[in-house]
Design a protein around this motif. Structure first.
Motif, PDB file in Angstrom:
ATOM      1  N   ALA A 359     108.508  64.401  76.895  1.00 11.83           N
ATOM      2  CA  ALA A 359     107.214  63.951  77.421  1.00 11.83           C
ATOM      3  C   ALA A 359     106.858  64.711  78.697  1.00 11.83           C
ATOM      4  O   ALA A 359     105.702  65.109  78.907  1.00 11.83           O
ATOM      5  CB  ALA A 359     107.244  62.456  77.681  1.00 11.83           C
ATOM      6  N   ALA A 360     107.877  64.913  79.540  1.00  9.93           N
ATOM      7  CA  ALA A 360     107.636  65.654  80.783  1.00  9.93           C
ATOM      8  C   ALA A 360     107.262  67.096  80.479  1.00  9.93           C
ATOM      9  O   ALA A 360     106.393  67.686  81.149  1.00  9.93           O
ATOM     10  CB  ALA A 360     108.873  65.596  81.669  1.00  9.93           C
ATOM     11  N   ARG A 361     107.910  67.689  79.438  1.00  8.16           N
ATOM     12  CA  ARG A 361     107.596  69.068  79.063  1.00  8.16           C
ATOM     13  C   ARG A 361     106.156  69.180  78.562  1.00  8.16           C
ATOM     14  O   ARG A 361     105.417  70.115  78.925  1.00  8.16           O
ATOM     15  CB  ARG A 361     108.566  69.549  77.980  1.00  8.16           C
ATOM     16  N   ILE A 362     105.762  68.190  77.736  1.00  8.43           N
ATOM     17  CA  ILE A 362     104.399  68.203  77.198  1.00  8.43           C
ATOM     18  C   ILE A 362     103.382  68.044  78.316  1.00  8.43           C
ATOM     19  O   ILE A 362     102.356  68.745  78.371  1.00  8.43           O
ATOM     20  CB  ILE A 362     104.233  67.096  76.139  1.00  8.43           C
ATOM     21  N   GLU A 363     103.657  67.105  79.233  1.00 14.00           N
ATOM     22  CA  GLU A 363     102.747  66.895  80.360  1.00 14.00           C
ATOM     23  C   GLU A 363     102.648  68.150  81.223  1.00 14.00           C
ATOM     24  O   GLU A 363     101.554  68.514  81.696  1.00 14.00           O
ATOM     25  CB  GLU A 363     103.225  65.710  81.203  1.00 14.00           C
ATOM     26  N   ALA A 364     103.791  68.813  81.407  1.00 12.33           N
ATOM     27  CA  ALA A 364     103.783  70.035  82.213  1.00 12.33           C
ATOM     28  C   ALA A 364     102.972  71.126  81.519  1.00 12.33           C
ATOM     29  O   ALA A 364     102.215  71.883  82.167  1.00 12.33           O
ATOM     30  CB  ALA A 364     105.211  70.510  82.458  1.00 12.33           C
ATOM     31  N   ALA A 365     103.131  71.202  80.180  1.00 11.01           N
ATOM     32  CA  ALA A 365     102.366  72.208  79.426  1.00 11.01           C
ATOM     33  C   ALA A 365     100.884  71.916  79.500  1.00 11.01           C
ATOM     34  O   ALA A 365     100.046  72.833  79.656  1.00 11.01           O
ATOM     35  CB  ALA A 365     102.853  72.230  77.977  1.00 11.01           C
TER      36      ALA A 365
END
Length: 391
Positions: A359-365
């Protein structure tokens, strides 16, 4: 008799007052001596019989009320037993025939105090056997046997069992005082051979086992260390290192340790420690030459604990954490590998951590994409610069 004597093994001159009686039967070729000796505040009574003056066979009985060997033995002479080059000479016992017994109310030597010592001694066919050998030591009862075969290459064997002793009292006044407590037993079955003390130590084979109840092991507070590291469960974080701190202790209801000896080295060592909340078990070894140890253990938090009894440890219910104990056995390090933990809710934690990371990776992307889009929009809104014309 008033007897005064000196010997390299003695710390000084010793005087004894001896009374008794002797009977010699020349026709029967035997003799008997009864004696009572007073040395300081110690009283020693004994009987020595000699049968067949041409081929002597001895029968000896010695009874002592107390002996403080620290008072009489030379410290320099005792250091010889720490020197590997000291010879182990059994030639004096070859061809000797002797049957005897030793009884003592109390014997003190170094850090040890033996009470009610009873030993039967047999020397025959170049073999010395002390069996049974019994005594009381630090609240426990010692029983067993000891033997030496007086050949060109002497052989030594010992079997001992110490039950009901207080290990804390046994270690008192030593370098390891306060590091282990509890009541239990020690079993020893070892053998060796050699012509020097060093050779005897290097050829030591057999096994030793220790079983204790209701005590503590110093070096680390296992419960606290597990609670402090619970945040690393299911992560890829490095192991948590805890240098031994002997003011910290782990309480246990049961502790068992076994040591297999091969050629003077500890080839295998098993370990198990239990408490109502945590069970720790595994195996390892010792390098007696370097003084280092290496154990691989697993600490498992009971799956039966509840929040009231376990407190913060409840969050680790049913979880197993690998621990490596290594370094000098006088001051080892404890390495907790929370990343390799298993059992309990570790899988759920791993899934939750993975989902959170994704989720953090998606939000960062998304944030990066939004930032890029904003940059493009701002760039498009800026008017193009006017061309300059010449007059």
């Amino acid at each position: 008799l008033a007897v005064t004597g000196n010997h390299p093994a003695l710390s000084g001159e010793i005087t004894a007052n001896v009374t008794g009686g002797m009977h010699v039967d020349h026709a029967a070729q035997d003799a008997k001596l009864d004696l009572v000796a007073k040395i300081d505040d110690s009283k020693i009574a004994g009987t020595v019989e000699l049968k067949d003056l041409n081929h002597p066979a001895y029968a000896v009985e010695i009874i002592a009320d107390r002996l403080d060997l620290d008072r009489y033995l030379s410290g320099e002479w005792l250091k010889r037993f720490q020197d590997d080059t000291t010879a182990f000479d059994t030639s004096i016992f070859k061809d000797m025939i002797l049957h005897g017994s030793l009884r003592a109310g109390e014997i003190k030597m170094g850090k040890f105090r033996l009470n009610k010592l009873a030993a039967d001694i047999k020397v025959e066919k170049s073999m010395i056997t002390i069996a049974p050998l019994a005594a009381l030591i630090h609240g426990g009862a010692l029983t067993g046997s000891f033997s030496v075969t007086a050949h060109e290459m002497p052989m030594v064997a010992a079997r001992q069992n110490l039950k009901g002793m207080q290990i804390g009292a046994l270690l008192a006044d030593t370098a390891y005082a306060g590091r282990l407590s509890g009541k239990g037993s020690i079993d020893l079955d070892v053998s060796t051979q050699g012509n020097s003390l060093g050779a005897l130590r290097k050829a030591l084979n057999g096994n030793v086992s220790l079983a204790l109840a209701q005590g503590s092991l110093a070096g680390i507070d296992l419960r606290t260390a597990l609670i402090e590291g619970r945040g690393d469960l299911g992560t890829m974080n490095a192991t948590r290192i805890h240098p031994a701190n002997f003011t910290d202790k782990t309480q246990f209801s049961e502790l068992k340790a076994t040591f297999d000896l091969k050629d003077g080295e500890v080839s295998a060592a098993g370990f198990e420690m239990k408490s109502p909340l945590i069970r720790t078990a595994g195996e390892g070894g010792f390098d007696t030459g370097s003084g280092k140890m290496d154990y691989r253990l697993n600490a498992t938090v009971s799956s039966a604990i509840n929040r009231r009894t376990g407190g913060e440890l409840f969050e680790l219910k049913g979880i197993t954490v690998p621990i490596r104990v290594s370094g000098p056995y006088a001051a080892p390090d404890f390495a907790f590998d929370f990343a390799a933990a298993s059992g309990g809710n570790v899988d759920r934690l791993r899934a939750a951590i993975a989902a959170k990371a994704e989720a953090a990776r998606i939000e960062a992307a998304k944030a990066e994409a939004a930032k890029a889009e904003t940059a493009r929009t701002e760039a498009a809104a800026v008017p193009a610069p006017k061309e300059k014309t010449s007059k």
